[in-house]
Design an enzyme around this catalytic site. Structure first.
Site, PDB file in Angstrom:
ATOM      1  CE  LYS A 129      -4.440   0.805   0.110  1.00 37.98           C
ATOM      2  NZ  LYS A 129      -5.311  -0.169   0.038  1.00 37.98           N
ATOM      3  CG  ASP A 169      -6.921   3.109  -0.908  1.00 43.02           C
ATOM      4  OD1 ASP A 169      -7.555   1.907  -0.827  1.00 43.02           O
ATOM      5  OD2 ASP A 169      -7.455   3.832   0.137  1.00 43.02           O
TER       6      ASP A 169
HETATM    7  P1  NDP Z   1     -12.681   7.600  -2.921  1.00 45.70           P
HETATM    8  O1  NDP Z   1     -11.668   8.461  -3.143  1.00 45.70           O
HETATM    9  O2  NDP Z   1     -13.629   7.253  -4.247  1.00 45.70           O
HETATM   10  O3  NDP Z   1     -14.199   7.616  -1.787  1.00 45.70           O
HETATM   11  C1  NDP Z   1     -14.426   7.901  -0.521  1.00 45.70           C
HETATM   12  C2  NDP Z   1     -15.656   8.519   0.390  1.00 45.70           C
HETATM   13  O4  NDP Z   1     -15.448   8.429   1.105  1.00 45.70           O
HETATM   14  C3  NDP Z   1     -15.512  10.019  -0.608  1.00 45.70           C
HETATM   15  O5  NDP Z   1     -17.287   9.969   0.263  1.00 45.70           O
HETATM   16  C4  NDP Z   1     -15.199  10.486   1.209  1.00 45.70           C
HETATM   17  O6  NDP Z   1     -16.217  11.869   1.089  1.00 45.70           O
HETATM   18  C5  NDP Z   1     -15.940   9.902   2.181  1.00 45.70           C
HETATM   19  N1  NDP Z   1     -14.958  10.151   2.774  1.00 45.70           N
HETATM   20  C6  NDP Z   1     -13.562  10.145   3.270  1.00 45.70           C
HETATM   21  N2  NDP Z   1     -13.009  10.447   4.664  1.00 45.70           N
HETATM   22  C7  NDP Z   1     -14.081  10.238   5.475  1.00 45.70           C
HETATM   23  C8  NDP Z   1     -14.649  10.600   6.839  1.00 45.70           C
HETATM   24  N3  NDP Z   1     -14.314  10.217   7.742  1.00 45.70           N
HETATM   25  N4  NDP Z   1     -16.001  10.961   7.253  1.00 45.70           N
HETATM   26  C9  NDP Z   1     -16.562  10.516   6.746  1.00 45.70           C
HETATM   27  N5  NDP Z   1     -16.582  10.302   5.299  1.00 45.70           N
HETATM   28  C10 NDP Z   1     -15.862  10.201   4.442  1.00 45.70           C
HETATM   29  O7  NDP Z   1     -11.941   6.818  -1.964  1.00 45.70           O
HETATM   30  P2  NDP Z   1     -12.804   4.954  -2.603  1.00 45.70           P
HETATM   31  O8  NDP Z   1     -14.598   5.080  -2.216  1.00 45.70           O
HETATM   32  O9  NDP Z   1     -12.312   4.675  -3.663  1.00 45.70           O
HETATM   33  O10 NDP Z   1     -12.124   4.092  -1.083  1.00 45.70           O
HETATM   34  C11 NDP Z   1     -13.552   3.997  -0.181  1.00 45.70           C
HETATM   35  C12 NDP Z   1     -12.672   3.330   0.702  1.00 45.70           C
HETATM   36  O11 NDP Z   1     -12.724   1.796   0.234  1.00 45.70           O
HETATM   37  C13 NDP Z   1     -11.180   3.582   1.713  1.00 45.70           C
HETATM   38  O12 NDP Z   1     -11.418   2.264   2.633  1.00 45.70           O
HETATM   39  C14 NDP Z   1     -10.099   2.387   0.413  1.00 45.70           C
HETATM   40  O13 NDP Z   1      -9.242   1.998   1.135  1.00 45.70           O
HETATM   41  C15 NDP Z   1     -11.124   0.931   0.489  1.00 45.70           C
HETATM   42  N6  NDP Z   1     -11.256   0.334  -0.838  1.00 45.70           N
HETATM   43  C16 NDP Z   1     -11.115   1.274  -2.333  1.00 45.70           C
HETATM   44  C17 NDP Z   1     -11.263  -0.246  -3.098  1.00 45.70           C
HETATM   45  C18 NDP Z   1     -11.068   0.314  -4.479  1.00 45.70           C
HETATM   46  O14 NDP Z   1     -11.203   0.148  -5.620  1.00 45.70           O
HETATM   47  N7  NDP Z   1     -11.524   1.782  -4.948  1.00 45.70           N
HETATM   48  C19 NDP Z   1     -10.661  -1.103  -2.690  1.00 45.70           C
HETATM   49  C20 NDP Z   1     -11.125  -1.805  -1.337  1.00 45.70           C
HETATM   50  C21 NDP Z   1     -11.005  -1.195  -0.697  1.00 45.70           C
HETATM   51  P3  NDP Z   1     -15.660  13.477   0.576  1.00 45.70           P
HETATM   52  O15 NDP Z   1     -15.443  13.337  -0.774  1.00 45.70           O
HETATM   53  O16 NDP Z   1     -15.851  14.793   1.495  1.00 45.70           O
HETATM   54  O17 NDP Z   1     -13.811  13.366   1.295  1.00 45.70           O
HETATM   55  O1  2IT Z   2      -7.828  -1.339  -0.692  1.00 49.32           O
HETATM   56  C1  2IT Z   2      -7.644  -2.625  -1.904  1.00 49.32           C
HETATM   57  O2  2IT Z   2      -7.726  -3.233  -2.423  1.00 49.32           O
HETATM   58  C2  2IT Z   2      -7.999  -1.318  -2.885  1.00 49.32           C
HETATM   59  N1  2IT Z   2      -7.821  -0.093  -3.169  1.00 49.32           N
HETATM   60  C3  2IT Z   2      -7.108  -2.079  -4.281  1.00 49.32           C
HETATM   61  C4  2IT Z   2      -6.376  -2.127  -4.455  1.00 49.32           C
HETATM   62  C5  2IT Z   2      -5.561  -2.791  -6.387  1.00 49.32           C
HETATM   63  O3  2IT Z   2      -4.796  -3.100  -6.360  1.00 49.32           O
HETATM   64  O4  2IT Z   2      -6.390  -2.747  -6.343  1.00 49.32           O
END
Ligand code: NDP
Ligand code: 2IT
Length: 448
Positions: A129, A169
């Site tokens: 990461k 992420d």
């Molecule tokens: P994005 O940047 O697309 O979206 C994040 C969202 O979470 C935004 O709406 C943001 O709001 C909100 N957010 C962030 N911090 C806070 C907080 N402290 N309180 C409330 N809302 C919050 O990220 P992802 O959707 O990609 O990631 C979301 C989660 O999923 C993370 O934990 C990430 O590690 C996990 N994840 C992501 C993967 C991926 O493929 N993208 C894969 C697996 C897990 P705002 O716009 O106001 O900042």
């Molecule tokens: O938390 C996760 O699994 C991710 N942000 C996706 C990682 C990846 O390599 O696609």
């Protein structure tokens, strides 16, 4: 010589002593230790090879200065990192996060979780990461692009298609991946699959954008099916409004659920009638503008906005925390349970605090940890790596089938390993099944 049996409390206190102040990392390790210690204590070769002690120490953590100029030509300095956690089963793989809260502890927790998650996908990917304490909020596209390019000036030395393959992420989506891929290509003069989540025109995979959120809902459907239940007619509360949250909402609606919330760092929207595809498209458009909040949703549609709140006080059958770590605390979990919530499935990484987990466990409701339920994203990343190696593109239909099969397989693996007298403990199943694969590979490789 057979090593002594491990005591979970001693193990954790020694870890904390060696890594002071790394609270998020300690939390991630303490979640799995109670489930892993019995396995290790019953497997002399794992004990002899000190598998658990070696598993909690990343292969390496790289930290570097990232310097860039804003639109007024003012120079800025941020700190970039890549934590290469464990490569026992394949090259390091995991996302990059740009957020002010990013530090070594957060990235170690994420890299540690990723090691288990990637093992569960069945694909040959180790855990890693990275990211930076860069805040893209309010920054222009040009500024974010320059930051990405500067970040890659250092990162490129540490990654490669057989070494470490980052992806996105929080705050790192296809746009940032495009800029970083462009920078890597110019620096190295190599066109290779060094990042996943790329655009379709330069080696990206169909369905990668949707895969995490879709996979979360597929996992939920498998859990419900295991109980003889279905998603149809269920009221679903989702936190977050980013990649994972909006695609989870999309598939939840398509499969018959009613999604009543999305949230961001400023508050939550409650839409009693339920979101629709048009409303999700509106959310995506809104959130694509840096710093924009969801508040205007309530003025545009028939919904209410709750400033500074999370979704957990809103009655629902299913909760999908899809925003960030520790967003669901004990009070939120209690409130969900008291309002009749039957299942909590994590889209985010470690969104549930230890206290909240305890409350969920005591209530005996369904619970799936992110390392199993949100693995669909990295799984399709793994398939993107395969496509890049073979220099071919798989169709959306092919990838949709593959994602479905992987999520079913992860569910079944966790259900089998987590089967107990009180029913299925998906977290225990995920911990044990993920660990076994990595531990066997570490054992086979020998020590040193
Ligand atoms: P994005 O940047 O697309 O979206 C994040 C969202 O979470 C935004 O709406 C943001 O709001 C909100 N957010 C962030 N911090 C806070 C907080 N402290 N309180 C409330 N809302 C919050 O990220 P992802 O959707 O990609 O990631 C979301 C989660 O999923 C993370 O934990 C990430 O590690 C996990 N994840 C992501 C993967 C991926 O493929 N993208 C894969 C697996 C897990 P705002 O716009 O106001 O900042
Ligand atoms: O938390 C996760 O699994 C991710 N942000 C996706 C990682 C990846 O390599 O696609």
């Amino acid at each position: 010589m057979t090593q002594q049996k491990i005591d979970p409390n001693t193990f954790m206190s020694q870890l904390k002593e060696r890594t002071p102040g790394e609270d998020a990392f300690h939390q991630a390790v303490s979640e799995v230790i109670p489930d892993l210690v019995p396995v290790v204590n019953d497997t002399p070769e794992f004990r002899d090879a000190a598998i658990l002690e070696r598993l909690v120490e990343p292969d390496r953590t790289i930290t570097f200065r990232v310097e860039w100029r804003d639109d007024h030509n003012v120079p800025h300095v941020n700190r970039g990192h890549r934590v290469q956690f464990n490569a026992a089963i394949g090259p390091y793989k995991g996302g990059l996060r740009f957020e002010p809260s990013v530090n070594t502890s957060i990235l170690k927790f994420l890299g540690f979780e990723q090691t288990f998650k990637n093992a569960l996908t069945g694909l040959p990917m180790g855990g890693g990461k990275g990211g930076a304490d860069f805040d893209p909020t309010g920054r222009s596209e040009a500024e974010i692009m320059r930051f990405c390019q500067s970040f890659m000036v250092e990162l490129h030395r540490h990654i490669g298609p057989d070494v470490d393959i980052p992806a996105g992420d929080i705050n790192v989506g296809p746009q940032e991946i495009g800029w970083m891929f462009g920078a890597y290509r110019r620096i190295t003069n190599q066109f290779e699959g060094v990042l996943t989540g790329k655009g379709l025109s330069f080696g990206g995979s169909q369905l990668r954008t949707e895969a995490t959120g879709y996979g979360v809902v597929q996992f939920l459907c498998h859990m419900l099916a295991e109980q003889g239940d279905r998603i149809d007619g269920k009221t679903i509360a989702i936190s977050g409004a980013g990649n994972v949250a909006t695609f989870a909402a999309e598939l939840a609606i398509e499969t018959g659920g009613t999604v009543v919330t999305l949230s961001d760092s400023k508050g939550v929207i409650h839409d009693k009638a339920g979101l629709t595809q048009d409303k999700i498209d509106w959310v995506r458009d809104r959130k694509s503008r840096a710093g924009a909040s969801l508040e205007a949703y309530a003025e545009t549609f028939d919904a209410t906005w709750h400033e500074g709140k999370a979704p957990w006080d809103i009655p629902c059958d299913v909760a999908l925390p899809c925003a960030t770590q520790n967003e669901l605390g004990r009070a939120g979990a209690k409130s969900l349970i008291d309002n009749g919530c039957k299942a909590i499935v994590e889209g985010a990484n470690m969104p549930t605090t230890a206290d909240a987990k305890q409350a969920i466990h005591e209530a005996g409701i369904l619970y799936a940890p992110g390392k199993a339920a949100n693995a669909g994203g990295v799984a399709v990343s793994g398939l993107e790596i395969n496509q890049n190696r073979q220099r071919r593109h798989q169709s959306r239909a092919e990838l949709a089938e593959a994602l479905k099969a992987i999520m079913q397989d992860i569910h079944d693996t966790c259900a089998e390993a987590g089967q107990g007298k009180a029913g299925i403990d998906y977290a225990r199943g995920a911990h044990i099944a993920g660990f076994r694969k990595v531990a066997q590979a570490m054992y086979a490789a020998g020590v040193g």
